[in-house]
Scaffold this motif. Structure first.
Motif, PDB file in Angstrom:
ATOM      1  N   LYS A  50      -0.893  -6.788 -10.908  1.00 62.90           N
ATOM      2  CA  LYS A  50      -1.917  -5.996 -11.401  1.00 62.90           C
ATOM      3  C   LYS A  50      -2.534  -5.136 -10.060  1.00 62.90           C
TER       4      LYS A  50
ATOM      5  N   GLU B 226      -2.353   7.380   2.577  1.00 65.85           N
ATOM      6  CA  GLU B 226      -2.747   7.146   1.255  1.00 65.85           C
ATOM      7  C   GLU B 226      -2.094   8.336   0.462  1.00 65.85           C
TER       8      GLU B 226
ATOM      9  N   SER C  46       0.893  -4.887 -15.698  1.00 66.37           N
ATOM     10  CA  SER C  46      -0.591  -4.073 -16.135  1.00 66.37           C
ATOM     11  C   SER C  46      -1.612  -5.367 -15.783  1.00 66.37           C
TER      12      SER C  46
ATOM     13  N   TRP D  10      -1.141  -4.091  -7.391  1.00 68.71           N
ATOM     14  CA  TRP D  10      -0.255  -2.942  -6.840  1.00 68.71           C
ATOM     15  C   TRP D  10      -0.055  -1.996  -7.838  1.00 68.71           C
TER      16      TRP D  10
ATOM     17  N   ALA E  32      -1.776  -1.367 -11.046  1.00 70.13           N
ATOM     18  CA  ALA E  32      -2.661  -0.798 -12.065  1.00 70.13           C
ATOM     19  C   ALA E  32      -3.420   0.216 -11.056  1.00 70.13           C
ATOM     20  N   LYS E  33      -4.109   1.095 -11.628  1.00 66.08           N
ATOM     21  CA  LYS E  33      -5.133   1.916 -11.141  1.00 66.08           C
ATOM     22  C   LYS E  33      -6.414   1.211 -10.583  1.00 66.08           C
ATOM     23  N   LYS E  34      -7.063   1.477  -9.537  1.00 68.77           N
ATOM     24  CA  LYS E  34      -8.054   0.667  -9.042  1.00 68.77           C
ATOM     25  C   LYS E  34      -9.196   1.018  -9.910  1.00 68.77           C
TER      26      LYS E  34
ATOM     27  N   ARG F 269       0.829  -1.257   0.106  1.00 64.44           N
ATOM     28  CA  ARG F 269      -0.209   0.094  -0.023  1.00 64.44           C
ATOM     29  C   ARG F 269       0.908   1.336   0.050  1.00 64.44           C
TER      30      ARG F 269
ATOM     31  N   ARG G 201      -1.213   2.711 -15.159  1.00 64.54           N
ATOM     32  CA  ARG G 201      -0.033   2.666 -13.900  1.00 64.54           C
ATOM     33  C   ARG G 201      -0.876   3.515 -12.763  1.00 64.54           C
ATOM     34  N   SER G 202      -0.981   2.922 -11.805  1.00 66.76           N
ATOM     35  CA  SER G 202      -1.430   3.894 -10.454  1.00 66.76           C
ATOM     36  C   SER G 202      -0.528   4.981 -10.234  1.00 66.76           C
ATOM     37  N   SER G 203      -0.889   6.079  -9.880  1.00 64.32           N
ATOM     38  CA  SER G 203      -0.225   7.211  -9.680  1.00 64.32           C
ATOM     39  C   SER G 203       0.581   7.461  -8.482  1.00 64.32           C
ATOM     40  N   ARG G 204       0.383   6.105  -7.395  1.00 64.99           N
ATOM     41  CA  ARG G 204       1.153   5.930  -6.405  1.00 64.99           C
ATOM     42  C   ARG G 204       2.426   5.176  -6.674  1.00 64.99           C
TER      43      ARG G 204
END
Length: 362
Positions: free
Chosen positions: A356, A131, A350, A358, A360-362, A121, A162-165
């Motif tokens: 995926k 977060e 991806s 962690w 990829a975007k949720k 996370r 891709r998740s921005s995190r």
């Protein structure tokens, strides 16, 4: 006359600072730094480009010699590990990334991976859940890997998937194979810390890594060079766990096709056989090996399998390796080769069910 002399002195000083005379010894560490800067998208000066070109030419000339006598020649046919079945054998080893003809982890290991995935996370700089924090994703390996992973970073950073995190940091370095990463507190680890700091990612935020297994100039049988590679990588995993206390999962990879290699840096069958060292480590963890418990090692999974039989390809997809996918030495990737690996990495992270969640975007 005085002005002319001053101009000559200034030009000579600049050459000494930047270009070096054409007959001066080449500082390959400096050349490696320039190459890595260029791979990260930085612009080099004209003098830096000239110096780098001279270093590359010298390295190519040095690596273009014959293979060492201690290196084996490849058999007439090599079957991709993903195509090798449970009943077929290569040097006594059966097929499949996870053994027994399986290209996905068995249920127990799959469940262990899901438990580690659930712990990944966003973390703040102190390594605590936040977060607004990040998920640090690094590469640890050698020259091929930094060329490939730096391209992957460029592609992934622009991807809407891709998740921005997720913050991708290329810590792989030219000339630094598993044997060079194996001792703790050496130059590769110091450089990795520097790159993380430059990316504003703390060691406590690194939770995922990609490690591409390779050693320079392997010789001997699969058991000889493969077990050496396995032990060096085990040391790297222990170092990584100590360096990155929140490291949860390491995706292992092996080399691309080595059939075009000139010289002995990593030709076939050694490029092909690097996959067995990765598999042995994963299998040891699946058996509960004390050295690979999750207290001492991150959980190990396969990343994308990059080997295909040259232009013949493989059954699982359309991946092929043309001569044009490699540079003059037949080992390091060309621009098209880097792009192919980058696309394989992006497709894997991806879409794979054990990556995926962690990435990829949720």
């Amino acid at each position: 006359m005085k002005r002319l002399l001053l101009a000559c002195l200034l030009l000579g000083g600049l050459a000494a600072l930047h270009g070096q005379p054409s007959n001066a010894p080449i500082d390959f560490n400096h050349a490696r730094q320039l190459l890595e800067r260029r791979q990260r998208g930085e612009t080099l000066t004209s003098d830096e480009r000239a110096f780098l070109e001279r270093a590359v030419a010298a390295r190519k000339a040095k690596s273009g010699g014959p293979r060492p006598p201690a290196q084996r020649q490849p058999p007439e046919q090599l079957t991709p590990l993903t195509d090798l079945t449970a009943t077929e054998r290569y040097e006594g080893e059966d097929g499949g990334l996870y053994g027994g003809g399986r290209n996905t982890p068995p249920d127990d290991h799959h469940q262990a991976a899901l438990r580690e995935l659930a712990k990944i996370r966003p973390l703040n700089a102190a390594g605590k859940p936040d977060e607004k924090g990040v998920i640090g994703f690094v590469a640890i390996s050698m020259s091929n890997a930094t060329q490939e992973f730096s391209r992957f970073k460029q592609v992934a950073d622009q991807s809407p998937v891709r998740s921005s995190r997720v913050v991708i940091v290329d810590c792989a370095q030219g000339g630094q194979a598993m044997a060079e990463w194996a001792p703790p507190e050496t130059r590769p680890w110091e450089e990795a810390r520097r790159r993380l700091a430059a990316a504003k990612v703390s060691t406590g935020q690194v939770q995922v890594a990609w490690i591409k297994l390779a050693n320079k100039g392997p010789t001997g049988s699969l058991q000889e060079h493969g077990r050496k590679l396995e032990q060096d990588t085990l040391a790297v995993l222990r170092n990584a766990k100590a360096e990155f206390p929140n490291l949860r999962i390491v995706y292992l990879g092996s080399r691309t096709y080595g059939g075009y290699a000139v010289g002995g840096l990593n030709p076939e069958p050694y490029a092909y056989e690097s996959a067995f060292a990765a598999r042995w480590l994963i299998q040891r963890q699946m058996r509960g090996d004390a050295e690979l418990t999750l207290a001492r090692s991150p959980l190990l999974l396969w990343g994308p399998y990059l080997w295909a039989d040259g232009a013949k390809g493989r059954m699982q997809d359309s991946l092929v390796w043309e001569r044009s996918d490699f540079g003059p030495d037949g080992v390091h990737p060309s621009d098209s080769g880097r792009q192919k690996v980058a696309e394989q990495l992006l497709r894997f992270f991806s879409n794979d069910p054990l990556a995926k969640p962690w990435f990829a975007k949720k």
